[in-house]
Each structure stands twice: as C-alpha cells, then as structure tokens.
Design an enzyme around this catalytic site. Structure first.
Site, PDB file in Angstrom:
ATOM      1  CD  GLU A   1      -2.952  -0.958  -0.033  1.00 23.16           C
ATOM      2  OE1 GLU A   1      -3.046   0.144  -0.626  1.00 23.16           O
ATOM      3  OE2 GLU A   1      -3.593  -1.960  -0.393  1.00 23.16           O
TER       4      GLU A   1
ATOM      5  CG  ASP B   1      -7.981   4.346  -4.061  1.00 21.02           C
ATOM      6  OD1 ASP B   1      -9.194   4.252  -4.380  1.00 21.02           O
ATOM      7  OD2 ASP B   1      -7.105   3.586  -4.528  1.00 21.02           O
TER       8      ASP B   1
ATOM      9  CE1 TYR C   1      -6.648   2.733  -0.727  1.00 21.81           C
ATOM     10  CE2 TYR C   1      -4.311   3.176  -0.425  1.00 21.81           C
ATOM     11  CZ  TYR C   1      -5.329   2.443  -1.003  1.00 21.81           C
ATOM     12  OH  TYR C   1      -5.025   1.411  -1.852  1.00 21.81           O
TER      13      TYR C   1
END
Length: 345
Positions: free
Chosen positions: A33, A134, A116
């Site tokens: 991520e 996102d 996020y």
C-alpha cells in the site's frame, strides 16, 4: 444484486494476479500500500517483489540502513514514503516487538499511514469493516451516484467517506475494498472506461446523464513552481564529488552533484563567479563546459526542475571526492541516475 455484491462478484471474476492479494500478512500489505501511493501497479510490482526478497520481515527492513532502503526505492519517487517506511518498520520491530497495530485507529498512529492505508491494512489483514477511499474509489462512487461535490474539498472528503461506510460489505470487507479499488483501476478508468461491459451500467447516473468524462470533480488550484538546478560535475580521471541533500525538501537524504539553485537560467560566467563554485574549486585553474545545451525538464507533482549539468575539470585534480566506479552505489534522484547512465562514469 446490491452495489457491494456486484463489485465483489466482478472482482472475483476479473482481479489481477498480484502477490499482495495472496496474503493477510500486515507487513506485506502495508508495504504494497505504501509503494502504490502515487504509483501505478505496473511500476510498483517489481519494487515490491525485490523488497520482499531482500526484507522478508519487518525486522529485516528495520535493521537495514536508510541508505540501502533509499537505494532500493530509487526510481519510485516521493522518497518521503521510503523514509517513513523505514522509520515505521523500526518502530514496529523494536518498540512493538514486531507486532502490527490491528485496528484502523491504531494503524493511523503510524508515521506515513493515512486514512486510506489504515483502512486497507485493517480490512485486508484484520477483517475490520473500514472502507478505503482512494482516487479509484472516488471515481467509481462519483460516477455511479452522479456526485459533483469536489472530491478534494472538506465536504467532499467527508461525504464520500460516509457513503463508503454505508456501502462496504460488513461480512467480507477485504474482498469488497480490494474489489472497488480494482474496479476503478481497470473497469471505471479515468479515461476510456469500459462502460459497455460494466455490470453497473444500467444504474450508473454518470452514464445515463452523459457525465462520465466530467466526474469526479476536483478543485485545481495548485501553482507549479519552477526551479533551476545547475549541477557541477567536478571530476578528474578517477574521482567526482557528491553531496547528500540534508534540507527538508525534495529528495531529502539522497545524493547529488554539487548544486547551485537559482530562479532563472545561468550563463557560464554566472556559474564560475558564484560563491559556491569558488568555494568548491578554490584557486585551481579549471576547464568547464555545459553538457546539455537545452534544460533537462524533470516534472514533479507541484514543481518543475530545469536542470543544467556543468562539467568542471580542475587542473589540480580532486582531493576530497568519491571514486567514479562507486557512484552507482549511492541512492540518487532519477534525474541524477539518468545523467550518470548517459554520461557513463
């Protein structure tokens, strides 16, 4: 089927085969991520694989030097991500005994982890029903529900997060979150979305009202800053000079050639009479030439770098430098890496 069921069903049939989707290890999910922030999957994938190979656990990453982490990150850009990644790895390994926080709220406390990323880790690794929002998710929701509220306004951020909370599949948040991100990446794309084959096309407001190319709405008020970088390639037969960027600016802790930054282009006379140049060269006689006649333009998100590379050869040689043969071992910005490759040190 409901919106969330449709997204989940589509994902199971169309998802790309990516390594971080085959694990619930919070370390690997966190790593992926962070890497995929501001980075396309195609670009980030080889970096992810190499990081996992070299640093298979958070302890391995924590015990590495920052210089090694930055060197491995070279080319991905947004280097604060790498510095924060390393800082957080050390925090988890040495202060949390290698244990990741296991909730959205606790994950938010980690350096470099925002809303996020915390939601992604919490849902995928720990099955918490925390919705991700996102760029892909904003686009899907704005188009499907026909929302023209700017996604980067405080009202828009709050509204879309609340909407995402209502829609998330509470029984399988991991699959749903990954599904809606993937849906936005390969089905509801920014340009040329595949509306004709979309499982949501009969109820999509943007498609019905011909607003697909107008949504989502984003406020654009960022002024692009122009910076002129004059790099001094000070060299003799075997040596050159590098400095580490220490200031809180772009490329912090990366290495580069001696730099004179100005607000406008420089002539040769301006370079050779500049105090920084005189300090580096001293009283030594030298030869100087401009390597690139036209500026090399390096575009970042909010600034454009106009780079000139001045090759300087002091007659007395270099007393305090590095071996040219070792230059590729240093972590440098892509702008410098490209020059080094072209110049063939």
């Amino acid at each position: 089927m409901t919106f969330s069921e449709t997204i989940t069903d589509w994902y199971r049939q169309n998802k790309r085969d990516l390594p971080w989707r085959k694990t619930t290890d919070p370390y690997k999910i966190w790593l992926s991520e962070i890497m995929l922030q501001q980075t396309r999957v195609e670009q980030g994938l080889p970096y992810y694989k190499e990081f996992v190979r070299v640093f298979p656990t958070v302890h391995d990453l924590a015990e590495a030097t920052e210089e090694k982490v930055l060197k491995m990150w070279q080319g991905l850009g947004y280097y604060s991500r790498a510095r924060n990644l390393h800082y957080t790895a050390k925090h988890i390994a040495f202060e949390n005994n290698g244990k990741f926080p296991d909730s959205y709220k606790s994950l938010l406390k980690l350096k470099g982890v925002g809303d996020y990323t915390a939601s992604a880790i919490a849902s995928i690794a720990f099955k918490e029903a925390s919705p991700v929002v996102d760029g892909n998710v904003y686009r899907v929701l704005a188009r499907y529900f026909g929302m023209d509220t700017p996604i980067n306004s405080s009202r828009g951020i709050r509204y879309f997060k609340e909407l995402a909370h209502e829609l998330i599949d509470k029984t399988d948040p991991a699959t749903y979150n990954q599904g809606i991100m993937e849906f936005g990446a390969i089905q509801c794309k920014p340009k040329s979305p595949v509306c004709g084959e979309c499982p949501l096309n009969t109820s999509c407001v943007a498609l019905k009202d011909q607003l697909v190319d107008k949504l989502p709405v984003k406020i654009r008020n960022t002024k692009i800053r122009h910076r002129y970088f004059n790099y001094l390639i000070i060299e003799d037969k075997d040596h050159t000079v590098l400095f580490q960027r220490k200031e809180k600016d772009i490329w912090q802790h990366l290495y580069e050639f001696p730099l004179i930054e100005t607000e406008a282009p420089m002539t040769e006379d301006m370079v050779t009479t500049h105090p920084k140049f005189r300090k580096l060269i001293g009283d030594s006689r030298f030869q100087i030439s401009l390597y690139n006649k036209d500026h090399i333009v390096h575009k970042l998100s909010h600034q454009h770098i106009f780079a000139s590379f001045w090759v300087v050869s002091p007659r007395d040689g270099i007393s305090d430098g590095i071996l040219k043969s070792e230059i590729k071992a240093y972590p440098v910005p892509v702008l410098i890496a490209n020059f080094v490759q072209e110049y063939e040190f």
